[in-house]
Design a protein around this motif. Structure first.
Motif, PDB file in Angstrom:
ATOM      1  N   LYS A 145       0.840  -1.205   0.000  1.00  0.00           N
ATOM      2  CA  LYS A 145       0.000   0.000   0.000  1.00  0.00           C
ATOM      3  C   LYS A 145       0.872   1.251   0.000  1.00  0.00           C
ATOM      4  O   LYS A 145       0.583   2.217  -0.710  1.00  0.00           O
ATOM      5  CB  LYS A 145      -0.940   0.005   1.210  1.00  0.00           C
ATOM      6  CG  LYS A 145      -2.098  -0.948   1.066  1.00  0.00           C
ATOM      7  CD  LYS A 145      -3.012  -0.880   2.283  1.00  0.00           C
ATOM      8  CE  LYS A 145      -4.155  -1.861   2.158  1.00  0.00           C
ATOM      9  NZ  LYS A 145      -5.042  -1.818   3.328  1.00  0.00           N
ATOM     10  N   MET A 146       1.933   1.247   0.782  1.00  0.00           N
ATOM     11  CA  MET A 146       2.856   2.380   0.835  1.00  0.00           C
ATOM     12  C   MET A 146       3.511   2.585  -0.533  1.00  0.00           C
ATOM     13  O   MET A 146       3.599   3.715  -1.022  1.00  0.00           O
ATOM     14  CB  MET A 146       3.931   2.143   1.903  1.00  0.00           C
ATOM     15  CG  MET A 146       5.044   3.177   1.898  1.00  0.00           C
ATOM     16  SD  MET A 146       4.547   4.777   2.518  1.00  0.00           S
ATOM     17  CE  MET A 146       4.559   4.429   4.254  1.00  0.00           C
ATOM     18  N   GLN A 149       1.021   4.117  -2.838  1.00  0.00           N
ATOM     19  CA  GLN A 149       0.787   5.531  -2.509  1.00  0.00           C
ATOM     20  C   GLN A 149       1.942   6.399  -2.995  1.00  0.00           C
ATOM     21  O   GLN A 149       1.731   7.496  -3.517  1.00  0.00           O
ATOM     22  CB  GLN A 149       0.587   5.707  -1.001  1.00  0.00           C
ATOM     23  CG  GLN A 149       0.196   7.121  -0.594  1.00  0.00           C
ATOM     24  CD  GLN A 149      -1.157   7.526  -1.144  1.00  0.00           C
ATOM     25  OE1 GLN A 149      -2.143   6.842  -0.944  1.00  0.00           O
ATOM     26  NE2 GLN A 149      -1.202   8.651  -1.853  1.00  0.00           N
ATOM     27  N   PHE A 152       1.602   6.719  -6.733  1.00  0.00           N
ATOM     28  CA  PHE A 152       0.484   7.625  -7.031  1.00  0.00           C
ATOM     29  C   PHE A 152       0.897   9.078  -6.790  1.00  0.00           C
ATOM     30  O   PHE A 152       0.641   9.954  -7.626  1.00  0.00           O
ATOM     31  CB  PHE A 152      -0.733   7.270  -6.171  1.00  0.00           C
ATOM     32  CG  PHE A 152      -1.869   8.240  -6.313  1.00  0.00           C
ATOM     33  CD1 PHE A 152      -2.712   8.176  -7.418  1.00  0.00           C
ATOM     34  CD2 PHE A 152      -2.086   9.228  -5.358  1.00  0.00           C
ATOM     35  CE1 PHE A 152      -3.750   9.092  -7.560  1.00  0.00           C
ATOM     36  CE2 PHE A 152      -3.117  10.130  -5.496  1.00  0.00           C
ATOM     37  CZ  PHE A 152      -3.955  10.062  -6.603  1.00  0.00           C
ATOM     38  N   ASP A 153       1.543   9.338  -5.658  1.00  0.00           N
ATOM     39  CA  ASP A 153       1.982  10.701  -5.346  1.00  0.00           C
ATOM     40  C   ASP A 153       2.946  11.221  -6.414  1.00  0.00           C
ATOM     41  O   ASP A 153       2.846  12.385  -6.836  1.00  0.00           O
ATOM     42  CB  ASP A 153       2.645  10.756  -3.970  1.00  0.00           C
ATOM     43  CG  ASP A 153       1.664  10.528  -2.825  1.00  0.00           C
ATOM     44  OD1 ASP A 153       0.434  10.602  -3.046  1.00  0.00           O
ATOM     45  OD2 ASP A 153       2.147  10.262  -1.698  1.00  0.00           O
TER      46      ASP A 153
END
Length: 162
Positions: A145-146, A149, A152-153
């Protein structure tokens, strides 16, 4: 957004040439962006596997570009990993360098997961934080998940610049 994931545990660039219809059929998805996360398994293999990666990587991306005209391609470098749970995987440095050199020479985007994680030995820190599995190759659910993220960022930061 239509998200589609294609992959097999243990896959290398070479693996996709063993799938008879992969390149023919991928264009049926009409992708706008193809994110390719390969290289970890090459880095965990033999030196011969690492040496063979270059030609297969070139053929892989040329085939993708040929079949999916107009689609953007983003290469992600492999993460930091360990061999046998305790030895820093120095081969990742070779694989990462090959991927970045190829991306730069061929005007392809890349995201340097290895660097984003913290570089050589960072998988140990991710493991201590509960973000990696005990094998120090794979991530935990929280770690994946990290990673998602962070990607995505990075994509959104790039998008917002233009």
């Amino acid at each position: 957004i239509l998200y589609h994931m294609i992959g097999v545990n243990g896959a290398t660039h070479k693996s996709y040439f063993e799938s008879e219809f992969f390149f023919e059929q991928i264009n049926t998805l009409k992708p706008d962006l193809i994110i390719v996360s390969l290289g970890t398994n090459e880095s965990l293999g033999s030196q011969q596997t690492i040496n063979e990666m270059g030609p297969f990587m070139e053929s892989f991306y040329y085939s993708l570009k040929s079949e999916c005209k107009g689609a953007g391609i983003l290469i992600t470098t492999p993460p930091d990993t360990y061999k046998k749970r305790k030895y820093k995987n120095l081969s990742t440095l070779q694989v990462r360098a090959q991927q970045i050199d190829f991306a730069v020479k061929n005007n392809l985007a890349y995201w340097d997961l290895f660097k984003v994680m913290g570089g050589l030995g960072s998988m140990g820190k991710w493991g201590s934080a509960g973000l990696a599995s005990k094998d120090r190759v794979h991530f935990s659910q929280s770690g994946y998940k990290m990673q998602g993220q962070l990607l995505f960022d990075a994509l959104m930061n790039y998008y917002n610049e233009f």
